[in-house]
Design a protein around this motif. Structure first.
Motif, PDB file in Angstrom:
ATOM      1  N   ILE A  15      25.417  92.135  -0.274  1.00 53.59           N
ATOM      2  CA  ILE A  15      25.449  93.233  -1.250  1.00 53.59           C
ATOM      3  C   ILE A  15      26.880  93.727  -1.436  1.00 53.59           C
ATOM      4  N   PHE A  18      28.937  90.613  -3.241  1.00 53.23           N
ATOM      5  CA  PHE A  18      28.602  90.094  -4.558  1.00 53.23           C
ATOM      6  C   PHE A  18      28.073  91.142  -5.544  1.00 53.23           C
ATOM      7  N   ALA A  19      27.494  92.225  -5.066  1.00 54.32           N
ATOM      8  CA  ALA A  19      26.827  93.149  -5.975  1.00 54.32           C
ATOM      9  C   ALA A  19      27.660  94.382  -6.321  1.00 54.32           C
ATOM     10  N   LEU A  20      28.507  94.817  -5.426  1.00 54.43           N
ATOM     11  CA  LEU A  20      29.271  96.038  -5.677  1.00 54.43           C
ATOM     12  C   LEU A  20      30.613  95.731  -6.320  1.00 54.43           C
ATOM     13  N   ARG A  21      30.963  96.527  -7.282  1.00 50.62           N
ATOM     14  CA  ARG A  21      32.283  96.454  -7.914  1.00 50.62           C
ATOM     15  C   ARG A  21      32.910  97.844  -7.853  1.00 50.62           C
ATOM     16  N   GLN A  30      34.864  93.753  -0.350  1.00 52.46           N
ATOM     17  CA  GLN A  30      34.493  92.339  -0.356  1.00 52.46           C
ATOM     18  C   GLN A  30      34.824  91.680   0.979  1.00 52.46           C
TER      19      GLN A  30
END
Length: 75
Positions: A15, A18-21, A30
């Motif tokens: 998560i 790959f999912a949080l920006r 990351q």
């Protein structure tokens, strides 16, 4: 580390990777995610390699030699 904990680390790391920006000053989420995924994968491998192939302990009863009792150790 138990198997459930390792799977949670893998999921949390995925998560974060790959999912949080989200940009947080002073920390790269990351990289933290990759570290958590590596720790989780190591936990899964160690759990299956070390605790997976447990042998069953068989004891004999002298009064009845044809009967065997099987006990498992649980942690």
């Amino acid at each position: 580390m138990r198997l459930g904990t390792a799977i949670v680390l893998l999921a949390l790391g995925a998560i974060l990777t790959f999912a949080l920006r989200v940009d947080v000053s002073g920390i790269d989420l990351q990289v933290v995610g990759w570290i958590l995924m590596i720790a989780g994968a190591l936990g899964v491998v160690l759990e299956l390699a070390v605790w997976g192939p447990r042998e069953r302990r068989t004891t004999r009863d002298d009064a009845a030699p044809a009967r065997h009792r099987t006990t498992e150790e649980r942690y």
